[in-house]
Write a protein that holds these residues in place. Structure first.
Motif, PDB file in Angstrom:
ATOM      1  N   ASP A   1       0.828  -1.244   0.143  1.00  0.00           N
ATOM      2  CA  ASP A   1       0.121  -0.020  -0.008  1.00  0.00           C
ATOM      3  C   ASP A   1       0.811   1.237  -0.154  1.00  0.00           C
ATOM      4  OD1 ASP A   1      -2.301  -1.542   0.282  1.00  0.00           O
ATOM      5  OD2 ASP A   1      -2.287  -1.695   2.345  1.00  0.00           O
ATOM      6  N   PRO A   2       0.462   2.242  -0.569  1.00  0.00           N
ATOM      7  CA  PRO A   2       1.405   3.570  -0.514  1.00  0.00           C
ATOM      8  C   PRO A   2       1.485   3.995   0.937  1.00  0.00           C
ATOM      9  CG  PRO A   2      -0.792   3.902  -1.593  1.00  0.00           C
ATOM     10  CD  PRO A   2      -0.816   2.388  -1.368  1.00  0.00           C
ATOM     11  N   VAL A   3       2.257   4.572   1.087  1.00  0.00           N
ATOM     12  CA  VAL A   3       2.792   5.039   2.751  1.00  0.00           C
ATOM     13  C   VAL A   3       2.163   6.472   2.602  1.00  0.00           C
ATOM     14  CG1 VAL A   3       4.487   5.677   4.016  1.00  0.00           C
ATOM     15  CG2 VAL A   3       4.912   3.767   2.707  1.00  0.00           C
ATOM     16  N   SER A   4       1.573   6.988   3.606  1.00  0.00           N
ATOM     17  CA  SER A   4       0.987   8.107   3.511  1.00  0.00           C
ATOM     18  C   SER A   4       1.906   9.177   4.245  1.00  0.00           C
ATOM     19  CB  SER A   4      -0.393   8.192   4.535  1.00  0.00           C
ATOM     20  OG  SER A   4       0.100   7.881   5.843  1.00  0.00           O
ATOM     21  N   MET A   5       1.800  10.457   3.526  1.00  0.00           N
ATOM     22  CA  MET A   5       2.528  11.641   3.912  1.00  0.00           C
ATOM     23  C   MET A   5       1.585  12.905   4.309  1.00  0.00           C
ATOM     24  SD  MET A   5       4.684  12.475   0.594  1.00  0.00           S
ATOM     25  CE  MET A   5       3.910  12.411  -0.892  1.00  0.00           C
ATOM     26  N   TRP A   6       1.873  14.031   5.006  1.00  0.00           N
ATOM     27  CA  TRP A   6       1.195  15.048   5.303  1.00  0.00           C
ATOM     28  C   TRP A   6       2.092  16.101   5.767  1.00  0.00           C
ATOM     29  CZ3 TRP A   6       1.882  16.358  10.621  1.00  0.00           C
ATOM     30  CH2 TRP A   6       2.525  15.389  11.238  1.00  0.00           C
ATOM     31  N   VAL A   7       1.380  17.367   5.712  1.00  0.00           N
ATOM     32  CA  VAL A   7       2.463  18.633   5.986  1.00  0.00           C
ATOM     33  C   VAL A   7       2.231  18.782   7.586  1.00  0.00           C
ATOM     34  CG1 VAL A   7       2.572  21.108   5.661  1.00  0.00           C
ATOM     35  CG2 VAL A   7       1.880  19.580   3.922  1.00  0.00           C
TER      36      VAL A   7
ATOM     37  N   ALA B   1      -1.272  22.140   9.251  1.00  0.00           N
ATOM     38  CA  ALA B   1      -1.273  23.297   8.497  1.00  0.00           C
ATOM     39  C   ALA B   1      -0.898  23.144   7.045  1.00  0.00           C
ATOM     40  CB  ALA B   1      -0.377  24.422   9.200  1.00  0.00           C
ATOM     41  N   VAL B   2      -1.532  23.958   6.250  1.00  0.00           N
ATOM     42  CA  VAL B   2      -1.157  23.973   4.789  1.00  0.00           C
ATOM     43  C   VAL B   2      -0.723  25.374   4.445  1.00  0.00           C
ATOM     44  CG1 VAL B   2      -1.947  21.702   4.382  1.00  0.00           C
ATOM     45  CG2 VAL B   2      -3.359  23.763   4.146  1.00  0.00           C
TER      46      VAL B   2
ATOM     47  N   VAL C   1      -0.064  25.388   0.380  1.00  0.00           N
ATOM     48  CA  VAL C   1       0.368  23.982   0.076  1.00  0.00           C
ATOM     49  C   VAL C   1      -0.787  23.398  -0.753  1.00  0.00           C
ATOM     50  CG1 VAL C   1       1.519  21.644   0.355  1.00  0.00           C
ATOM     51  CG2 VAL C   1       2.173  23.752   1.594  1.00  0.00           C
ATOM     52  N   SER C   2      -0.784  23.122  -1.996  1.00  0.00           N
ATOM     53  CA  SER C   2      -1.848  22.284  -2.722  1.00  0.00           C
ATOM     54  C   SER C   2      -1.642  20.914  -3.071  1.00  0.00           C
ATOM     55  CB  SER C   2      -1.981  23.015  -4.036  1.00  0.00           C
ATOM     56  OG  SER C   2      -0.873  23.265  -4.655  1.00  0.00           O
TER      57      SER C   2
ATOM     58  N   PRO D   1      -4.004  15.178   2.814  1.00  0.00           N
ATOM     59  CA  PRO D   1      -4.046  16.678   3.547  1.00  0.00           C
ATOM     60  C   PRO D   1      -4.937  16.745   4.687  1.00  0.00           C
ATOM     61  CG  PRO D   1      -5.226  16.440   1.254  1.00  0.00           C
ATOM     62  CD  PRO D   1      -4.490  15.250   1.540  1.00  0.00           C
ATOM     63  N   THR D   2      -5.971  16.027   4.890  1.00  0.00           N
ATOM     64  CA  THR D   2      -6.643  15.780   6.032  1.00  0.00           C
ATOM     65  C   THR D   2      -5.937  15.487   7.256  1.00  0.00           C
ATOM     66  OG1 THR D   2      -7.534  13.771   5.793  1.00  0.00           O
ATOM     67  CG2 THR D   2      -8.841  15.422   4.826  1.00  0.00           C
TER      68      THR D   2
END
Length: 134
Positions: A27-33, A126-127, A109-110, A121-122
């Motif tokens: 599965d893809p690994v998740s990332m976030w800001v 902060a973005v 960030v988009s 993004p959820t």
């Protein structure tokens, strides 16, 4: 009977030496800001005025994500919007910089992309960030 047993033991021994290729569905690994920061580095005797934007990207375990491409939009003091991309460093930080005169700057960030990863993004703290350069 002994011949069959000898053959079976030999076959098992041979197969234990042959490396097995295992195909696993990943599965893809998740990332976030985790953070977006802006700093005004102006009025320096050694350089020009600059607004620096730093975008921190983390994985599901809060470790830095190296080599992710961050897409962000600057909103300049004139109201003009400019999209830029930057790649995260070994610290998981993408750096943007801009100078278009005094006033309010915003960085939003988009998207964040990296092969084998998915941007969520959820999960981001902060973005966007803004700053006033006087």
């Amino acid at each position: 009977m002994k011949t069959k047993l000898f053959f079976l033991v030999t076959l098992v021994a041979f197969l234990s030496l042959v490396p097995a290729t295992v195909l696993a569905e990943t599965d893809p690994v998740s990332m976030w800001v985790s953070r977006v920061r802006l700093a005004y580095t102006g009025r320096s005797s050694t350089g020009t005025d600059t607004i620096v934007g730093l975008v921190h990207v983390r994985d599901a375990n809060k470790r830095t994500v190296v080599g992710a491409t961050v897409t962000a939009s600057w909103t300049l003091p004139t109201g003009e919007v400019i999209e830029e991309k930057a790649v995260t460093s070994f610290q998981g930080i993408a750096q943007f910089s801009r100078w278009d005169g005094r006033g309010t700057y915003a960085l939003a960030v988009s998207d964040v992309t990296k092969d084998g990863w998915i941007y969520v993004p959820t999960q981001s703290y902060a973005v966007t960030a803004s700053i006033i350069a006087r």
